[in-house]
Design a protein around this motif. Structure first.
Motif, PDB file in Angstrom:
ATOM      1  N   ARG A  13       0.812  -1.213   0.000  1.00  0.00           N
ATOM      2  CA  ARG A  13       0.000   0.000   0.000  1.00  0.00           C
ATOM      3  C   ARG A  13       0.847   1.265   0.000  1.00  0.00           C
ATOM      4  N   ASN A  14       2.143   1.136   0.217  1.00  0.00           N
ATOM      5  CA  ASN A  14       3.026   2.302   0.191  1.00  0.00           C
ATOM      6  C   ASN A  14       4.426   1.858  -0.225  1.00  0.00           C
ATOM      7  N   PHE A  15       5.307   2.822  -0.437  1.00  0.00           N
ATOM      8  CA  PHE A  15       6.658   2.498  -0.922  1.00  0.00           C
ATOM      9  C   PHE A  15       7.430   1.636   0.075  1.00  0.00           C
ATOM     10  N   ALA A  16       7.180   1.824   1.359  1.00  0.00           N
ATOM     11  CA  ALA A  16       7.931   1.094   2.383  1.00  0.00           C
ATOM     12  C   ALA A  16       7.639  -0.403   2.345  1.00  0.00           C
ATOM     13  N   GLN A  17       6.462  -0.793   1.858  1.00  0.00           N
ATOM     14  CA  GLN A  17       6.084  -2.200   1.843  1.00  0.00           C
ATOM     15  C   GLN A  17       6.571  -2.935   0.588  1.00  0.00           C
ATOM     16  N   LEU A  18       7.097  -2.203  -0.389  1.00  0.00           N
ATOM     17  CA  LEU A  18       7.569  -2.837  -1.614  1.00  0.00           C
ATOM     18  C   LEU A  18       8.827  -3.644  -1.345  1.00  0.00           C
ATOM     19  N   VAL A  19       8.972  -4.759  -2.073  1.00  0.00           N
ATOM     20  CA  VAL A  19      10.112  -5.659  -1.889  1.00  0.00           C
ATOM     21  C   VAL A  19      10.947  -5.686  -3.173  1.00  0.00           C
ATOM     22  N   THR A  52       2.013  -2.351 -11.675  1.00  0.00           N
ATOM     23  CA  THR A  52       0.711  -1.756 -11.374  1.00  0.00           C
ATOM     24  C   THR A  52       0.639  -1.300  -9.919  1.00  0.00           C
ATOM     25  N   THR A  53       1.239  -2.059  -9.038  1.00  0.00           N
ATOM     26  CA  THR A  53       1.249  -1.677  -7.617  1.00  0.00           C
ATOM     27  C   THR A  53       1.944  -0.338  -7.408  1.00  0.00           C
ATOM     28  N   ILE A  54       3.118  -0.162  -8.039  1.00  0.00           N
ATOM     29  CA  ILE A  54       3.839   1.109  -7.907  1.00  0.00           C
ATOM     30  C   ILE A  54       3.035   2.249  -8.522  1.00  0.00           C
ATOM     31  N   PRO A  72       2.193   8.513   1.480  1.00  0.00           N
ATOM     32  CA  PRO A  72       0.743   8.763   1.576  1.00  0.00           C
ATOM     33  C   PRO A  72       0.180   8.154   2.851  1.00  0.00           C
ATOM     34  N   CYS A  73      -0.825   8.851   3.412  1.00  0.00           N
ATOM     35  CA  CYS A  73      -1.319   8.446   4.729  1.00  0.00           C
ATOM     36  C   CYS A  73      -2.058   7.122   4.707  1.00  0.00           C
ATOM     37  N   GLY A  74      -2.741   6.810   3.632  1.00  0.00           N
ATOM     38  CA  GLY A  74      -3.450   5.540   3.530  1.00  0.00           C
ATOM     39  C   GLY A  74      -4.803   5.522   4.197  1.00  0.00           C
ATOM     40  N   VAL A  75      -5.198   6.631   4.872  1.00  0.00           N
ATOM     41  CA  VAL A  75      -6.475   6.650   5.597  1.00  0.00           C
ATOM     42  C   VAL A  75      -7.414   7.757   5.119  1.00  0.00           C
ATOM     43  N   CYS A  76      -6.905   8.694   4.337  1.00  0.00           N
ATOM     44  CA  CYS A  76      -7.775   9.760   3.848  1.00  0.00           C
ATOM     45  C   CYS A  76      -8.702   9.224   2.770  1.00  0.00           C
ATOM     46  N   CYS A  79      -6.825   8.178  -0.551  1.00  0.00           N
ATOM     47  CA  CYS A  79      -6.032   6.953  -0.422  1.00  0.00           C
ATOM     48  C   CYS A  79      -6.924   5.710  -0.343  1.00  0.00           C
ATOM     49  N   THR A  80      -7.961   5.766   0.472  1.00  0.00           N
ATOM     50  CA  THR A  80      -8.830   4.598   0.630  1.00  0.00           C
ATOM     51  C   THR A  80      -9.598   4.301  -0.644  1.00  0.00           C
ATOM     52  N   GLN A  81     -10.031   5.344  -1.366  1.00  0.00           N
ATOM     53  CA  GLN A  81     -10.748   5.108  -2.613  1.00  0.00           C
ATOM     54  C   GLN A  81      -9.833   4.551  -3.700  1.00  0.00           C
TER      55      GLN A  81
END
Length: 572
Positions: A13-19, A52-54, A72-76, A79-81
């Motif tokens: 869901r964000n750059f930090a989670q990418l592997v 596509t994820t990026i 990105p916050c992921g909760v606004c 982001c949620t939409q």
């Protein structure tokens, strides 16, 4: 609640989670943090690496209500939409099914209008290389100078088919395949979070079976969980993938080293009895040969905690690097030819037999020529007996030494066998000599070390510890203690286990306890491995010179247009 597959549930869901895409993440994160935003991006890479994820994370970074940000916050609402696929200003277009110019014109006509809810209108065009030529031409002008509120993110698995005029208008990021280690680590984290028990060996199989695609890895993991009824076990994953237990592969290599054809076929039959794929077996065999070559030439590349490490080093010590390269080539070509074989079993066994046929034959096992030969055979014998020559003779098909690849075959006239003795035209048959064979007494073992370190190693049965011994330089010897120096690049073979095995081998040879002291530092003199390499190179040069200067070979080259392939010559 309906079950959600792991590939969707664990989509970052964000750059930090990418592997595994750190080079892309760093560039994009810095660009968003400094608001240095380009109007068009092109993401390339094979399936399942995160294109596509990026693109979706970039859409959130551009439209997050906290502002343009790399986090990105992921909760606004935006982001949620976007995560739910309902954001009105994010348009995802599948170019594989919308290839025509009319589809692109519709997109471009809408691009001029301001965004409805977000900061930017973001167009993600997947598999962009599938667009028609007219569609590409229609979007060129807009792609070069779009309205300030429009961002294009293009994704493709085949950038070669994207016109250069499009490439020049985009910032291009090439996504890499995941390494097996990255996939294994991520799968372990997923299973730990999902509270599903697993075996490390099973994840190792899945990591290699994914071939660099994290999406494929997660799909295979879903299948493995279902196959194991909620558990991920190595045996179950092997059965699911049709993979071969590597113990069978080591048995095949042991049989090959021993030149035991019966054991080799028995190993192939054991694979068939388990219903495993021969294609997968050849793939795993090639992978294993690659690891053995690494153990021979770059020992530090073999992890200390690798379960098969001892077996790898054992095989590495028993074969030359040249043999491993030959077997590897035969394995990969055998896999390519598998579809042309009468059946998979025949193709697999023929590949093994090819390895056996081209395996080097020790000089002690070369048959001696007997009887009278014709003039042509005599000439051939002279060629085969030249110093270090690689041209071989074949007095009998059943005992002929194996031909090396690319050698010029020279055949001798084979004398007929008759009850243990040979009859020729100029020689009357005579009974065999019944004189009993004289066997010399074995040389007694020395009671003290004479200072010849390579000579001592030649007398020992070292196994895996041979890697340490061959890369060790003898500094001093006193009071049954050997002071050795090993270069830093070979310290992986100087572990305590190998030191202990080497100590035991020397102690057994002299019949009393011996001690080993190993110092890791830069070597200043030649090690046994370096001496052996230098001698092999000298023998190789002598063999090539002998072959090229031989009158018979020169006749073949000059009169029949033959070619001597220097790389195929091996000293005998």
């Amino acid at each position: 609640m309906a079950y959600q597959v792991l590939a969707r549930k664990w989509r970052p869901r964000n750059f930090a989670q990418l592997v595994g895409q750190e080079h892309v993440i760093k560039a994009l994160a810095n660009a968003f943090a400094n608001e240095r935003l380009h109007h068009a991006y092109l993401l390339t890479g094979t399936r399942g690496v995160g294109k596509t994820t990026i693109a979706r994370i970039m859409a959130k970074a551009l439209n997050c209500e906290t502002g343009v940000t790399a986090e990105p916050c992921g909760v606004c609402s935006a982001c949620t939409q976007i995560d739910a696929g309902r954001f009105v200003d994010l348009l995802e277009i599948d170019a594989a099914s919308n290839t025509g110019i009319d589809n692109i014109r519709e997109v471009l006509d809408n691009a001029q209008y301001s965004p409805t809810a977000g900061r930017f209108k973001v167009y993600i065009i997947d598999e962009v290389h599938m667009l028609s030529k007219s569609a590409f031409n229609a979007m060129l002008k807009t792609l070069e100078e779009p309205p300030g509120h429009v961002k294009f993110i293009l994704a493709t698995t085949d950038p070669q088919k994207v016109p250069v005029t499009v490439l020049s208008r985009c910032l291009q990021f090439s996504l890499r395949n995941m390494t097996p280690q990255q996939v294994i680590f991520h799968l372990g984290r997923v299973l730990d979070t999902e509270q599903i028990t697993y075996e490390a060996g099973a994840l190792n199989l899945l990591g290699h079976a994914a071939h660099g695609s994290m999406r494929d890895a997660l799909s295979l993991l879903d299948q493995a969980i279902a196959y194991g009824a909620g558990q991920v076990e190595e045996a179950g994953v092997r059965a699911m993938l049709g993979a071969v237990d590597q113990s069978y592969l080591f048995e095949l290599l042991d049989a090959l080293i021993a030149q035991d054809g019966a054991r080799l076929l028995a190993g192939a039959n054991a694979i068939a009895a388990r219903g495993l794929s021969y294609d997968a077996a050849l793939q795993e065999l090639a992978h294993l040969l690659h690891q053995i070559s690494l153990a021979q030439l770059v020992p530090a590349a073999i992890a200390d905690d690798l379960p098969i490490r001892d077996d790898l080093l054992r095989i590495a010590a028993a074969c030359s690097p040249e043999d491993m390269q030959l077997y590897y080539q035969i394995a990969i070509h055998g896999r390519n030819d598998l579809a042309l074989a009468p059946d998979e079993y025949a193709g697999f066994t023929m590949t093994l037999l090819r390895m056996l046929a081209f395996a080097p034959v020790p000089a002690s096992r070369l048959p001696a020529a007997t009887g009278h030969a014709t003039q042509a055979a005599s000439t051939a014998a002279n060629v085969s007996s030249a110093p270090a020559a690689a041209v071989e003779t074949a007095p009998a098909a059943e005992s002929a030494p194996a031909m090396q690849p690319g050698m010029i075959p020279v055949r001798m006239a084979a004398p007929e066998k008759n009850d243990g003795y040979v009859a020729t035209e100029q020689q009357e048959q005579s009974p065999p000599d019944n004189t009993p064979e004289i066997k010399p007494e074995p040389t007694p073992r020395p009671s003290t070390f004479d200072g010849d370190w390579p000579g001592l190693l030649a007398q020992l049965r070292l196994g895996a510890a041979g890697m340490l011994a061959q890369h060790a330089e003898l500094l001093n010897y006193a009071d049954d203690c050997y002071y050795l120096r090993v270069a830093a690049e070979h310290q992986a073979v100087a572990t305590r286990d190998f030191q202990e095995k080497l100590r035991e081998a020397i102690s057994e040879y002299f019949g009393r306890p011996q001690q080993i002291r190993v110092d890791i530092q830069q070597a200043t003199a030649e090690t046994p491995a370096q001496i052996a390499q230098r001698e092999r190179a000298a023998r190789q040069d002598a063999a090539i010179e002998s072959i090229q200067n031989d009158p018979f070979v020169q006749t073949l080259v000059q009169d029949f247009g033959g070619t001597v392939i220097a790389d195929s010559i091996r000293p005998v």
